[in-house]
Design an enzyme around this catalytic site. Structure first.
Site, mmCIF file in Angstrom:
data_model
loop_
_atom_site.group_PDB
_atom_site.id
_atom_site.type_symbol
_atom_site.label_atom_id
_atom_site.label_comp_id
_atom_site.label_asym_id
_atom_site.label_seq_id
_atom_site.Cartn_x
_atom_site.Cartn_y
_atom_site.Cartn_z
ATOM 1 C CB SER A 11 4.599 3.671 2.106
ATOM 2 O OG SER A 11 4.025 2.623 1.372
ATOM 3 C CB ILE A 13 10.693 0.387 -2.617
ATOM 4 C CG1 ILE A 13 10.387 0.980 -3.983
ATOM 5 C CG2 ILE A 13 10.930 -1.125 -2.703
ATOM 6 C CD1 ILE A 13 9.341 0.282 -4.799
ATOM 7 C CG HIS A 14 6.849 -0.317 2.611
ATOM 8 N ND1 HIS A 14 6.238 -1.479 3.020
ATOM 9 C CD2 HIS A 14 5.933 0.342 1.854
ATOM 10 C CE1 HIS A 14 5.001 -1.513 2.539
ATOM 11 N NE2 HIS A 14 4.795 -0.416 1.819
ATOM 12 C CB ALA A 15 9.266 -4.584 4.741
ATOM 13 C CB ALA A 18 11.636 -4.398 -0.559
#
Length: 87
Positions: A11, A13-15, A18
């Site tokens: 997926s 670098i999502h929330a 990050a």
């Protein structure tokens, strides 16, 4: 100092990842930046990192300048590997 990583997470670098990277970078006094797709942001800024929309298989460059730059890059590399984000 700089290091290039390949993002291996399905997926990108999502929330959550990050946030992990920002928290790791924020422990250090050095200026730490992340470069992706021609854009350069402060790795201590969650909004900056999220704005890049980093996807799987992306190459990112992390640069650190300051007294603890080597330690910062080592900690970021450890976070990337331990969380399955990149290599």
């Amino acid at each position: 100092m700089e290091k290039i990583f390949k993002v291996t997470s399905d997926s990108g670098i999502h929330a959550r990842p990050a946030t992990l990277l920002v928290n790791t970078a924020s422990k250090f006094g050095s200026d730490i930046n992340l470069e992706y797709n021609g854009k350069n942001v402060n790795l201590k800024s969650i909004m900056g990192v999220m704005s890049l929309g980093i996807q799987q298989n992306a190459e990112i460059k992390i640069t650190a300048n300051g007294d603890d730059a080597a330690q910062a890059l080592a900690a970021i590399e450890e976070t990337m590997k331990n969380e399955g984000l990149g290599e």
